[in-house]
Design a protein around this motif. Structure first.
Motif, PDB file in Angstrom:
ATOM      1  N   GLY A 623       0.685  -1.168   0.062  1.00 24.71           N
ATOM      2  CA  GLY A 623      -0.062  -0.102   0.182  1.00 24.71           C
ATOM      3  C   GLY A 623       0.865   1.219  -0.137  1.00 24.71           C
ATOM      4  O   GLY A 623       0.559   2.033  -0.644  1.00 24.71           O
ATOM      5  N   LEU A 624       1.805   1.345   0.822  1.00 27.33           N
ATOM      6  CA  LEU A 624       2.923   2.424   0.956  1.00 27.33           C
ATOM      7  C   LEU A 624       3.535   2.400  -0.395  1.00 27.33           C
ATOM      8  O   LEU A 624       3.866   3.739  -0.870  1.00 27.33           O
ATOM      9  N   ASN A 625       4.216   1.547  -0.885  1.00 27.26           N
ATOM     10  CA  ASN A 625       4.719   1.481  -2.177  1.00 27.26           C
ATOM     11  C   ASN A 625       3.651   2.105  -3.368  1.00 27.26           C
ATOM     12  O   ASN A 625       4.055   3.032  -4.308  1.00 27.26           O
ATOM     13  N   SER A 626       2.509   1.762  -3.459  1.00 27.90           N
ATOM     14  CA  SER A 626       1.644   2.091  -4.452  1.00 27.90           C
ATOM     15  C   SER A 626       1.252   3.709  -3.986  1.00 27.90           C
ATOM     16  O   SER A 626       1.233   4.401  -5.173  1.00 27.90           O
ATOM     17  N   LEU A 627       1.184   4.248  -2.984  1.00 28.41           N
ATOM     18  CA  LEU A 627       0.973   5.389  -2.564  1.00 28.41           C
ATOM     19  C   LEU A 627       2.128   6.374  -3.176  1.00 28.41           C
ATOM     20  O   LEU A 627       2.173   7.513  -3.710  1.00 28.41           O
ATOM     21  N   ARG A 628       3.403   5.915  -2.811  1.00 34.78           N
ATOM     22  CA  ARG A 628       4.500   6.664  -3.372  1.00 34.78           C
ATOM     23  C   ARG A 628       4.745   6.738  -4.930  1.00 34.78           C
ATOM     24  O   ARG A 628       5.176   7.771  -5.453  1.00 34.78           O
ATOM     25  N   ARG A 629       4.182   5.894  -5.429  1.00 38.96           N
ATOM     26  CA  ARG A 629       4.367   5.753  -6.981  1.00 38.96           C
ATOM     27  C   ARG A 629       2.878   6.410  -7.632  1.00 38.96           C
ATOM     28  O   ARG A 629       3.323   7.291  -8.761  1.00 38.96           O
ATOM     29  N   ARG A 630       2.080   6.388  -7.018  1.00 37.70           N
ATOM     30  CA  ARG A 630       1.034   7.090  -7.638  1.00 37.70           C
ATOM     31  C   ARG A 630      -0.091   8.085  -6.968  1.00 37.70           C
ATOM     32  O   ARG A 630      -0.990   8.454  -7.450  1.00 37.70           O
ATOM     33  N   GLY A 631       0.171   8.124  -5.680  1.00 35.51           N
ATOM     34  CA  GLY A 631      -0.554   9.038  -4.733  1.00 35.51           C
ATOM     35  C   GLY A 631      -1.768   8.280  -4.562  1.00 35.51           C
ATOM     36  O   GLY A 631      -1.727   7.143  -4.716  1.00 35.51           O
ATOM     37  N   ILE A 632      -2.800   9.362  -4.321  1.00 42.83           N
ATOM     38  CA  ILE A 632      -4.050   8.657  -4.179  1.00 42.83           C
ATOM     39  C   ILE A 632      -4.880   7.821  -5.146  1.00 42.83           C
ATOM     40  O   ILE A 632      -5.702   7.122  -4.906  1.00 42.83           O
ATOM     41  N   TYR A 633      -4.190   7.729  -6.299  1.00 43.57           N
ATOM     42  CA  TYR A 633      -4.649   7.074  -7.234  1.00 43.57           C
ATOM     43  C   TYR A 633      -4.593   5.537  -7.185  1.00 43.57           C
ATOM     44  O   TYR A 633      -5.092   4.756  -7.835  1.00 43.57           O
ATOM     45  N   SER A 634      -3.587   5.136  -6.301  1.00 44.24           N
ATOM     46  CA  SER A 634      -3.556   3.839  -5.814  1.00 44.24           C
ATOM     47  C   SER A 634      -4.695   3.144  -5.192  1.00 44.24           C
ATOM     48  O   SER A 634      -5.041   2.205  -5.455  1.00 44.24           O
ATOM     49  N   LEU A 635      -5.800   4.003  -5.041  1.00 41.28           N
ATOM     50  CA  LEU A 635      -7.134   3.762  -4.585  1.00 41.28           C
ATOM     51  C   LEU A 635      -7.566   2.758  -5.851  1.00 41.28           C
ATOM     52  O   LEU A 635      -8.249   1.930  -5.643  1.00 41.28           O
ATOM     53  N   PHE A 636      -7.454   3.307  -7.126  1.00 44.87           N
ATOM     54  CA  PHE A 636      -8.261   2.904  -8.080  1.00 44.87           C
ATOM     55  C   PHE A 636      -7.328   1.864  -8.829  1.00 44.87           C
ATOM     56  O   PHE A 636      -7.925   1.181  -9.917  1.00 44.87           O
ATOM     57  N   MET A 637      -6.328   1.417  -8.467  1.00 51.19           N
ATOM     58  CA  MET A 637      -5.283   0.421  -9.027  1.00 51.19           C
ATOM     59  C   MET A 637      -5.228  -0.713  -8.067  1.00 51.19           C
ATOM     60  O   MET A 637      -6.138  -1.123  -7.397  1.00 51.19           O
ATOM     61  N   GLU A 737      12.861   5.315  -5.263  1.00 51.76           N
ATOM     62  CA  GLU A 737      12.000   4.262  -4.853  1.00 51.76           C
ATOM     63  C   GLU A 737      11.778   3.084  -5.965  1.00 51.76           C
ATOM     64  O   GLU A 737      11.791   2.114  -5.735  1.00 51.76           O
ATOM     65  N   SER A 738      11.805   3.677  -7.237  1.00 57.05           N
ATOM     66  CA  SER A 738      11.414   2.579  -8.218  1.00 57.05           C
ATOM     67  C   SER A 738      11.660   3.655  -9.888  1.00 57.05           C
ATOM     68  O   SER A 738      11.460   4.996  -9.722  1.00 57.05           O
ATOM     69  N   ALA A 739      11.899   2.792 -10.782  1.00 58.61           N
ATOM     70  CA  ALA A 739      11.958   3.198 -12.034  1.00 58.61           C
ATOM     71  C   ALA A 739      11.178   2.137 -12.952  1.00 58.61           C
ATOM     72  O   ALA A 739      11.726   1.065 -12.972  1.00 58.61           O
ATOM     73  N   GLU A 740      10.409   2.776 -13.698  1.00 63.78           N
ATOM     74  CA  GLU A 740       9.550   1.568 -14.391  1.00 63.78           C
ATOM     75  C   GLU A 740       9.277   2.088 -15.792  1.00 63.78           C
ATOM     76  O   GLU A 740       9.000   3.421 -16.058  1.00 63.78           O
ATOM     77  N   ILE A 741       8.977   1.171 -16.585  1.00 63.22           N
ATOM     78  CA  ILE A 741       8.473   1.564 -17.942  1.00 63.22           C
ATOM     79  C   ILE A 741       7.118   0.775 -17.794  1.00 63.22           C
ATOM     80  O   ILE A 741       6.972  -0.311 -17.720  1.00 63.22           O
TER      81      ILE A 741
END
Length: 807
Positions: A623-637, A737-741
Motif C-alpha cells: 500500500g505504501l509503495n503504491s501511494l509513493r508511486r501513484r499518490g491517492i490514485y492507488s485507490l483505483f489500482m 523508490e522505483s524506475a519503471e516503463i
C-alpha cells in the motif's frame, strides 16, 4: 479522558467500575462516608455525551414551538454561567437561569413546562449503573453513610426525582444526603466539599469520594485531604475505538447532532468489562465486532418472532460460510440454537439456477468482463474437456469475450448447461432436505451478511417452481436492487440510510466476511445423497486460530450485553442499535486501530465462484509503495488477480488519517478528484533528450505523491530517444523508490502493476554514488542518470521515476 501521572502510594487512585469492591475494601477501616458523583458515576446516560440529550430535547413539543434548538440550549447554559459569574462570582446556574437567558420573558407556566420536558427526557435517557449500585449496597452493609455530590444545574429536589425514576428504591433509601452545586452556588472545585464536611460534621479523612471528572472529583477533594478516586470508564484501547467511531459519525449520517441525538447503547457494557479488553482479539471481537453482531442478532430474532406471530412458520437457515458468526450470535442471545446452518455458496446458487438463456446471459453480463473464461465455464457447469476446447478456440479470435459468448449460445452447449444445472438443483434440494428438513410448502428464511442477496435471487424462483418452497431473506446489509423490499429485509438498508453510505461499506466488506466466516472450505457441489462437496482452497491455520479468538470475544460481548440490559432494564430500539452497527462497521473498515491492523495483517480472502483465488485483505508495504508511486490514485489500482487487496482503506489508515477521510469523502459524497487536484506540490527536474546527433534540454515536472516522494512521468512514445535526468543540478542526495516503463494503454489502470516493468537496473548513473537503501549521492553538479533508448521495440510507453529528495 486523560490519565493521571500521579500515583498514590497507599491505594490505587485511578479505577474502573470492576475495581469498586477492591477500592472499598482498602478503605473500610478508614472512612465513615462514601461520596459519589452523580452523572457518569451513579447515573449514566444512553446517549454518547450529555449534550446529545439536547438534540432529542429540541424535538419535544414546547422546545419545538419556541424554536429552542440543541445548539441554543448549549449556548444558553454557557451564557448563563458567564452572566452569573459576573453578577455573583459563581458560575453555578439552575434550569430557570438557563432558559431565561435566551427567553427572558418566559411566563412561569411556560418555564415550568420546559423544565418538565427536560426532566422527563432525562428520566428516559438515564439509568443507574449496576456496578455503582452494587458499591452502594456493599458500603451501606458495612455501615457507611452514602452521599451524592454533583456539579449540576438540577436542584436537590430535581436530582432526587431523577434518581427515584431511574434507580431502585432500595438504593435511594440508602442515600442520606444529596449536595447539588446549583443549590450551594459552589462547584466541587470551588468549595462545595467544605459544605459537605460541615453538614456531615466530619473531617476530610473520613470521606472517600469517587467520580469521573479528574479535576472536580479527584484533584479538588485531594487538596482538602479527602480520599478520592478517579473513575475511568474505558481503558485507552476501548476509548480509542470509541473516539475514532465518533469521528466518522457525520460521514455516516449528517443528521446526527443536527436533527437527532447520538445514542450509545453499549457504552455501559464496555465500561463494565473494560479491564478485560486489552488484547487485540478482545478489541476486534468484543469492542468492535460485538457492536455489529448484537444488533444483527436482535434483528434476526425479532424478524423470526414477527413472522411467527403472523401465523407463519419460517425455517431459518444461516448460509455458510459468512453467516456462521450471526448463527452463533443468535444462539448466544437466546440461549439456544435458532434454525440451521446450511452450506450454500454463491457458486452453488448460480449453478442451480440456469433454466433458460436469459439466466445464462444475466450471469455472463456480470462476469464476462473479467476474461476469466475458465472460471466462467466452471460456473456454467461446462465439463473441463469441453471448456478447454471452447476457450482455446476463443483465444485465437480478435475478440475472445464475444467469441466465448457465441460459443456458449450454441444449442449443444446450452442444453448441456440446462441439463447439468437441473441435476445440480436436485442435489442441492436433497441437501436442504437433509440439513434443514425442508419440505414442499415450507418458508425458508435465508440469513446472511447480504448486500444484493445473490443466493436468494438465484434460488428463489427455482425452489418455488420446482419444489414449492418459498424464500424470504434477512440480511445485515440490503442494497437497493430490484425487489429488495418484497421478500428481503436488511438491518442496514436504504429505506433509512443513503445508498452511497451502503456502497461505501460494501466495497470493502471482505474484512467483515472473514471475521464472520467458519473454518471450513467453500462448497462447490453436492453428491446424489445431498452431501456437500468442497473446493480445495483454505485459509492458513494461523488465521483460523486468530479468527476463533475474535469470534469467542464477540459471543462473550453478546452474552454480557444481554445480562447488562436485563440488570438495567434498558431496551434499546432497533433504530438505535442498527445505527451503532452501521457506525462501528464504518469505523472498523476505514479507521482501524494499530492493534487491529497488526493482528489482522496476515488475513486472506478466498473468492470461490469457480476459482482458487486467494487475496490478501491488505498489505501495508504494498500500500505504501503504491501511494509513493501513484499518490491517492492507488485507490483505483491493484484490482488485478496478481496484486488485488480487498481492504485498501486499512492501507490508507496506516499511511495517514487524512487519506482515510479523503477516501470516505470520495465514496460517501461522490467526490470526483483528478490526480492534478490532489496537491500543487511539484518539483522541476532539468532533463536532456538525445536523439541521434541532436539534443535538447527541457524542464520536467514531478508530482508529489506520499512520504516525501515525487513521481516523474515522461512519455517515451516508441522509445527511440535517450533521456537524461540532470539530478546533480538539484540534489546532493536522493532516494530512488522505483524506475519503471509502462505501456501507455495500461498506465493508471487496474492492470498497470501486471504490465509495468522494472528498469532500475537499465539506468546509467554518471558521477552518482549508490549507497544502501537506494540512496544516491551526486558527486558533481553535472551528475545525471540516463535511460537508454530502444529498450522496447514496439508499442507506446511511459517512464515513471519515483524519488525522494534528501539534500
Amino acid at each position: 479522558m486523560n490519565s493521571l501521572s500521579v500515583q498514590d502510594t497507599e491505594v490505587k487512585q485511578q479505577i474502573f467500575t470492576a475495581e469498586f469492591t477492591d477500592l472499598l475494601t482498602s478503605y473500610t477501616d478508614k472512612i465513615a462516608v462514601l461520596s459519589l458523583d452523580c452523572f457518569d458515576t451513579l447515573l449514566w446516560r444512553k446517549t454518547k455525551t450529555p449534550s446529545d440529550v439536547f438534540f432529542a430535547l429540541q424535538n419535544e413539543p414546547l422546545f419545538k414551538e419556541l424554536g429552542f434548538t440543541a445548539i441554543m440550549r448549549i449556548q444558553a447554559e454557557s451564557q448563563a454561567r458567564k452572566m452569573r459569574f459576573l453578577e455573583t462570582g459563581s458560575s453555578e446556574v439552575t434550569l430557570d437561569n438557563i432558559y431565561r437567558e435566551h427567553f427572558p420573558n418566559l411566563s412561569d407556566v411556560t418555564l415550568t413546562k420546559l423544565i418538565e420536558e427536560e426532566m422527563m427526557l432525562e428520566k428516559i435517557m438515564c439509568y443507574g449503573f449496576p456496578d455503582t449500585i452494587t458499591l452502594i449496597d456493599k458500603a451501606y452493609a458495612l455501615g457507611l453513610k452514602i452521599i451524592i455530590v454533583s456539579d449540576t444545574y438540577f436542584t436537590q429536589a430535581q436530582l432526587l426525582a431523577l434518581l427515584q425514576a431511574t434507580v431502585p428504591t432500595t438504593t435511594i433509601e440508602k442515600i442520606s444526603h444529596i449536595f447539588c452545586s446549583s443549590d450551594y452556588k459552589k462547584s466541587k472545585s470551588s468549595g462545595l466539599f467544605h459544605d459537605v464536611m460541615s453538614t456531615l460534621n466530619l473531617p476530610a479523612n473520613k470521606i472517600l469520594h469517587i467520580g469521573d471528572n479528574q479535576i472536580s472529583d479527584y484533584l479538588s477533594p485531594k487538596k482538602l485531604s479527602i480520599h478520592a478516586a478517579h473513575l475511568i470508564q474505558h481503558n485507552a484501547k476501548v476509548e480509542e475505538v470509541a473516539r475514532l467511531g465518533l469521528s466518522i459519525t457525520s460521514f455516516i449520517d449528517p443528521s446526527i447532532r443536527y436533527q437527532k441525538q447520538l445514542m450509545s447503547p453499549f457504552h455501559g457494557v464496555l465500561a463494565q468489562h473494560t479491564t478485560e479488553l486489552n488484547s487485540a482479539e478482545a478489541i476486534i471481537g468484543y469492542a468492535s465486532l460485538g457492536q455489529i453482531m448484537y444488533p444483527f442478532a436482535r434483528f434476526i430474532c425479532d424478524e423470526i418472532s414477527a413472522l411467527q406471530k403472523a401465523g407463519k412458520k419460517p425455517k431459518p437457515v444461516f448460509l455458510l460460510r459468512d453467516a456462521y458468526l450471526p448463527f452463533k450470535a443468535c444462539e448466544a442471545m437466546l440461549g439456544h440454537s435458532v434454525g440451521t446452518c446450511v452450506r450454500i455458496s454463491r457458486f452453488s446458487a448460480y449453478a442451480a439456477s440456469f433454466r433458460n438463456t436469459k439466466d445464462i446471459d444475466t450471469y455472463l453480463l456480470t462476469s464476462i468482463s473479467s476474461n476469466r473464461f475458465d472460471a466462467i465455464a466452471k460456473q456454467l457447469l461446462i465439463p473441463d474437456a469441453t471448456a478447454n476446447d471452447l476457450i482455446n478456440s476463443c483465444l485465437k479470435t480478435n475478440d475472445p469475450a464475444l467469441a466465448f459468448i457465441q460459443q456458449v449460445h450454441q444449442t449443444p452447449i446450452l442444453e448441456m448447461i440446462f441439463h447439468n444445472s437441473k441435476q445440480y438443483c436436485k442435489r442441492l434440494y436433497n441437501y436442504l432436505k437433509n440439513a434443514a428438513d425442508l419440505q414442499p410448502g415450507d418458508i425458508m428464511m435465508m440469513i446472511d451478511l447480504g448486500y444484493s442477496g445473490t443466493a436468494q435471487r438465484q434460488l428463489e424462483p427455482v425452489l418455488r417452481d420446482e419444489f414449492n418452497i418459498d424464500i424470504t431473506g434477512r440480511y445485515l446489509i440490503q442494497l437497493s436492487v430490484p425487489g429488495w423490499n418484497t421478500s428481503r429485509k436488511g438491518l442496514l438498508n436504504t429505506s433509512w440510510c443513503d445508498d452511497r453510505t451502503m456502497h461505501m461499506l460494501v466495497t470493502y466488506i471482505a474484512l467483515l466476511e472473514q471475521l464472520c466466516t467458519t473454518n471450513e472450505k467453500s462448497v462447490i457441489d453436492y453428491d446424489k445423497k445431498g452431501n456437500p462437496i468442497y473446493n480445495e482452497t483454505s485459509m492458513h491455520e494461523n488465521q483460523n486460530q486468530k479468527l476463533a479468538l475474535i469470534q469467542n470475544q464477540c459471543i462473550k460481548f453478546i452474552k454480557d450485553t444481554e445480562t447488562f440490559f436485563e440488570k438495567t432494564g434498558i431496551n434499546h430500539s432497533i433504530e438505535n442499535l442498527r445505527f451503532t452497527a452501521l457506525n462501528e462497521l464504518g469505523r472498523l473498515l476505514f479507521l482501524p486501530t494499530m492493534d487491529e491492523i497488526q493482528f489482522l495483517k496476515e488475513f486472506q480472502f478466498d473468492v470461490n465462484l469457480g476459482t482458487k483465488d486467494i487475496f490478501n485483505i491488505f498489505d501495508i508495504e504494498k500500500g505504501l509503495n503504491s501511494l509513493r508511486r501513484r499518490g491517492i490514485y492507488s485507490l483505483f489500482m491493484e484490482k488485478n488477480a496478481a496484486s488485488f487487496r480487498t481492504n485498501v482503506p486499512t492501507e490508507f489508515r496506516y499511511a495517514g488519517i487524512e487519506l482515510s477521510f479523503m477516501l470516505m469523502s470520495h465514496h460517501r459524497f461522490s467526490v470526483d478528484l483528478k490526480i492534478s487536484d490532489t496537491t500543487f506540490r511539484q518539483t522541476t527536474i532539468k532533463a536532456i533528450i538525445l536523439m541521434g546527433q541532436k539534443n535538447s534540454q527541457i524542464d520536467l515536472q514531478a508530482q508529489f505523491t506520499h512520504d516525501g516522494y515525487y513521481s516523474l512521468i515522461v512519455p517515451l512514445g516508441t522509445n527511440h530517444f535517450q533521456l537524461g535526468l540532470l539530478l546533480g543540478q538539484h540534489y546532493k542526495w536522493l532516494q530512488i523508490e522505483s524506475a519503471e516503463i509502462i505501456p501507455l494503454a495500461y498506465y493508471l489502470t487496474s492492470n498497470e502493476t501486471l504490465r509495468a516493468e522494472n528498469c532500475l537496473d537499465k539506468l546509467i548513473f554518471q558521477d552518482m554514488h549508490h549507497h544502501e537503501n537506494n540512496l544516491y549521492q551526486s558527486m558533481l553538479p553535472s551528475s545525471f542518470v540516463m535511460l537508454p533508448g530502444n529498450i522496447k521495440n514496439s508499442g507506446e510507453w511511459i517512464f515513471r521515476f519515483v524519488f525522494r529528495p534528501i539534500v
